[in-house]
Every structure is written in structure tokens, then in C-alpha cells.
Write a protein that holds these residues in place. Structure first.
Motif, PDB file in Angstrom:
ATOM      1  N   LEU A  66      46.382 -28.049   7.099  1.00  0.00           N
ATOM      2  CA  LEU A  66      45.580 -28.369   7.179  1.00  0.00           C
ATOM      3  C   LEU A  66      46.042 -29.536   8.207  1.00  0.00           C
ATOM      4  N   LEU A 423      43.871 -28.102  -2.939  1.00  0.00           N
ATOM      5  CA  LEU A 423      44.132 -28.097  -1.289  1.00  0.00           C
ATOM      6  C   LEU A 423      44.280 -26.468  -0.637  1.00  0.00           C
ATOM      7  N   LYS A 427      41.868 -24.553   1.848  1.00  0.00           N
ATOM      8  CA  LYS A 427      42.253 -24.002   3.427  1.00  0.00           C
ATOM      9  C   LYS A 427      42.205 -22.626   3.648  1.00  0.00           C
ATOM     10  N   ILE A 464      41.976 -36.348   2.782  1.00  0.00           N
ATOM     11  CA  ILE A 464      43.307 -35.603   2.931  1.00  0.00           C
ATOM     12  C   ILE A 464      44.114 -37.615   2.943  1.00  0.00           C
TER      13      ILE A 464
END
Length: 476
Positions: A66, A423, A427, A464
């Protein structure tokens, strides 16, 4: 290259079944080639406040995937798409989408919105926002029915797919697809800027004229007295590229606003596009909230509020359908005669994005039922693949998931497990390239559209930072 892009692998180009075919290939972001940000000397715009946020956030993020992804994506709009200058001695900012060298009202607003919280303490950012607010106002006054504009307001479009459109193309217009959200996003941006800075400098006579034009355009597109001034046809092999009879399919007068096209730039099936009408309700109330500080009068405020209430009431009367249990959910599009379409498209506004837009709460029962249907087989553009599961778009072809939809899903969720899953998929979607794309293959992330799509990168940065503030236990 047109917005309906080709699917690109790292070493191959696979053509989509698109409405038009051109010899030119979309611009490849130089960043994607290397998987990292441009060197400092090659960046279009640098903000000390943004750089400080990158440093602080990447240090706090413990996830080794991240952190570098945020560092790449969050500043991408500033690094690659912003051109600043001056017009008549005032700031001017032109923001391209990335691989298309035109300004979309929607994209340009969404691309810079994640930097709004920093504008008050960064003079350069404040100037950037002043310039973009002014530029958007001038664009709206050129033609409120356009969705995209040229840098030179005297130039005819250089977008190859728009040059033979049968519509009233004006100098300065790049594409003339009428989309409700095109006029909502500049209000959202202006409202956010005023709230963040208290600065009223960009809200001059030109801006006020543009706001009055927006409200009049919404009124005209209620079509209470005929079809209105907008008409559009395009010679194309795909029905999503043109409007039936130039105006779209017939509707009953309801009080809602007609939209020719969706935020994907695809034609509506039924002209009452529910997410766009919801966005208009929010935007009109935001505009009303701004009137006193921006020099708009009380009568205009009352008109904004009255129109918002009328549209919202019509949505509740005509804009719903039933889920499999017989309960009300929002339709995607309706015609007022009882015909309705259920689907969702990753482009925002969407049904999934209603709380993100401010139309309802995340726990609103009507929204939750709609959301469940969107994220299921009821939605023909919801995909569950070997790698990704999420909402795609007919605009990019079948079997691709849009990272933007995964971001919106996470931003509208209250469930930690769901957010964590989103998330993980983000990714995976970005891993081959180090940046976000328009769409990514549900089974193979080497398949994607648009290597240089700044909106997706900016929204990832916003996600984020939002999670860092609201759910730090998921991030650190």
C-alpha cells in the motif's frame, strides 16, 4: 484515442469490440513504464503540502504494497495532468484526463478533489483551484451541454471521434455529450473549495453566470415544454454512442432531469438517469448553501432549493423498482411510464456511490437494498473472477472490473472485512503496473484499459487518507 480504450497487456494490445476503430494508440503513461513517479524535474506541478502528506502517510502505512502504491497514485494528477497559466491576469488551470488531452468537467473535478483539505495551507494549491474553478465556469458558458473542452477556447475539437457529430459543436468544445453530472461536479468542487479555504476570490461574475446557466439547463432538461435545445447524433456501430431520434427515447414528464449520456459517456437506455438526478439534488443544495458568500441572491437560492426538492420527490415517485424480495430499490434508469433498468456502472455518479455523493447515509435502508443488488448477479456488470470481484462498465467491455468501483465500495462500506477485501483487490489490480487503471481483467490483471487515468489514481489516494482518518486499525 477514444474513451472506449483498447485492452492493453504489458506486451500486447487486444482490441475491444468498440464503436469506432482508429489507427492511433492511447498515450502510455511514462510512469507506468517504470512503475514509479516521474522524476522531480519532469513533474507538471509540485505541492509542498502534498509531498508532506505522502511522506507522513507512507511512513505510517505498514503494508509494504500500500505504501508505495499510495506514493505513486496520490500525486499523479499533479505530476502528469495539470497545466497552470493565466487568463486576463487571473489564474487559469487546465487538467487533462491523462491519455486524452482534453478537460472533462467530471474528471478534472474528481482528479483534484483529494487535495482540497490542503489548499488552505498551500498557496500554490489555492492558485491551482482558483484557476480550475474559473476555467470550468468559462467552459460551461461556452456550452453547458458539452462534457469535454479544448485547451484553446477558439479551437474546434481535435478528438477524432467527435469531428462529424451531428450536434451544435462550438469552438472550445471537445465532445458534446449531455451528462447531468458534468454540471454537478463543478458545483461540488467549488463547494468543497469554499468549505476548505473560505476564499471567495474565484466566485466572480463569470462564475455566477455559469451557476445560473447550470440551473437553467437543469430546468430545460426537465422537458416540461418540449424536447429542449439539445440534440445529438453520431454515426456509430454501437448504440451507446448516439441518441435515438437525437433526443433519446420518449419519457413522461415527471420533474426529473433528462440525461443524454451516463458518466461513462455511454448513451442512457432510459433518459431519467437516477444517480445523475441524485447528484443534481445534492449539488443544487450545495449551490444554495453557497449563495450568500458568493454573491448570488436569495431568489436564486430559493430556486435551487425548490428544484432540488422537485427532483427528489420525482425520484421517489418514479425512480424505484423491486428487488427479488419485493422491496423497493433504486433503479438505474427509468422513463416515467413504468419502464426501468437495473444495473450499475463503475463511473461516478452510480447507485453504489450515493452516500459518497452525499445523497444518503451509508446505513439508509433503501440504499442498502440497492447496494446488495448492485453487488450481485442482479447487476449485469458485476463480475466475480479468479482475481477480482466488483463492478465494471459496458464502456470498457465485458469481464473487466474498475478499480474506481472497488474504491467506492470501500468508501461506502461500514464493514471492515469488506473494506479489507477491497484493498486486497486494489493491490492486485495495480501490482503489474504500480498505478491504477480504468478497468482490469477479472481473471487476469495483465489485461487492462488506460495506463494513464488520473481520476482512478487520485481517488485511490483519497481512499487511503479517508481510511487512515476513519479506520486507522485497518491501515497501520
Amino acid at each position: 484515442m477514444e474513451r472506449r480504450q483498447v485492452l492493453m497487456g504489458m506486451t500486447t494490445l487486444v482490441a475491444l469490440a468498440a464503436s469506432r476503430v482508429f489507427a492511433d494508440i492511447p498515450a502510455m503513461s511514462p510512469e507506468v513504464v517504470s512503475g514509479t513517479r516521474l522524476p522531480v524535474g519532469q513533474r507538471k506541478f509540485t505541492s509542498p503540502a502534498v509531498e508532506a502528506v505522502i511522506k507522513k502517510t507512507t511512513k505510517a502505512l505498514k503494508d509494504p504494497e500500500l505504501a508505495p502504491l499510495f506514493a505513486n497514485c496520490y500525486p499523479n494528477t499533479l505530476d502528469t495532468t495539470v497545466e497552470t497559466g493565466a487568463v486576463d491576469g487571473q489564474p487559469d488551470t487546465f487538467v487533462i484526463t491523462g491519455d486524452i488531452k482534453a478537460l472533462w468537467l467530471r474528471d478534472s473535478s474528481a482528479q483534484v478533489s483529494p487535495y482540497l483539505p490542503l489548499a488552505a495551507k498551500d498557496a500554490g494549491l489555492k492558485t491551482l483551484f482558483r484557476g480550475l474553478i474559473r476555467r470550468q465556469a468559462r467552459c460551461i458558458l461556452i456550452d453547458p451541454y458539452a462534457n469535454a473542452y479544448m485547451h484553446d477556447p477558439k479551437a474546434m475539437t481535435d478528438l477524432s471521434w467527435s469531428q462529424t457529430d451531428q450536434t451544435d459543436m462550438k469552438p472550445g468544445v471537445a465532445e458534446r455529450k449531455w451528462e447531468i453530472d458534468s454540471l454537478c461536479y463543478p458545483i461540488r468542487l467549488a463547494h468543497g473549495y469554499l468549505a476548505a479555504t473560505g476564499d471567495v476570490t474565484p466566485f466572480d461574475d463569470t462564475w455566477r453566470d455559469a451557476m445560473r446557466t447550470i440551473v437553467q439547463t437543469f430546468r430545460d432538461q426537465q422537458r416540461k415544454d418540449g424536447d429542449g435545445p439539445y440534440k445529438f447524433n453520431r454515426t456509430a456501430s454501437e448504440p451507446t454512442e448516439t441518441l435515438a431520434h437525437g433526443y433519446g427515447w420518449p419519457t413522461k414528464v415527471t420533474g426529473m432531469i433528462h440525461s443524454g449520456f451516463r458518466p461513462s459517456d455511454d448513451a442512457c437506455t432510459y433518459p431519467y438517469f437516477i444517480p445523475g438526478n441524485a447528484f443534481a439534488v445534492v449539488s443544487l443544495r450545495q449551490l444554495a448553501d453557497m449563495t450568500e458568500k458568493t454573491g448570488l441572491d436569495a431568489d436564486f437560492k430559493a430556486e435551487c432549493l425548490a428544484l432540488a426538492s422537485e427532483v427528489e420527490a420525482a425520484m421517489h415517485q418514479y425512480g424505484k423498482m423491486k428487488d427479488t424480495s419485493g422491496n423497493d430499490i433504486w433503479a438505474y434508469e427509468v422513463d416515467g411510464y413504468g419502464n426501468a433498468l437495473f444495473m450499475d456502472d463503475a463511473n461516478v455518479p452510480s447507485l453504489l456511490s450515493l452516500p459518497f455523493l452525499g445523497f444518503c447515509a451509508k446505513d439508509d435502508p433503501l440504499y442498502l437494498r440497492t447496494r446488495a443488488a448492485v453487488l450481485s448477479g442482479r447487476n449485469p456488470y458485476y463480475y466475480e473472477g479468479r482475481v477480482l470481484r466488483g463492478v465494471g462498465s459496458p464502456h470498457s467491455g465485458l469481464n473487466t472490473v474498475w478499480p474506481i468501483s472497488l474504491m467506492i465500495q470501500a468508501l461506502t462500506s461500514t464493514d471492515d472485512t469488506e473494506i479489507h477485501a477491497c484493498l486486497g483487490e486494489l493491490k492486485a489490480a495495480a501490482a503489474p503496473r504500480g498505478f491504477m487503471n480504468e478497468s482490469v481483467g477479472k481473471d487476469d490483471t495483465a489485461i487492462y484499459t488506460r495506463s494513464w487515468f488520473a481520476w482512478a489514481n487520485s481517488l485511490f489516494g483519497e481512499l487511503i487518507l479517508t481510511l487512515m482518518a476513519e479506520k486507522p486499525h485497518l491501515m497501520t
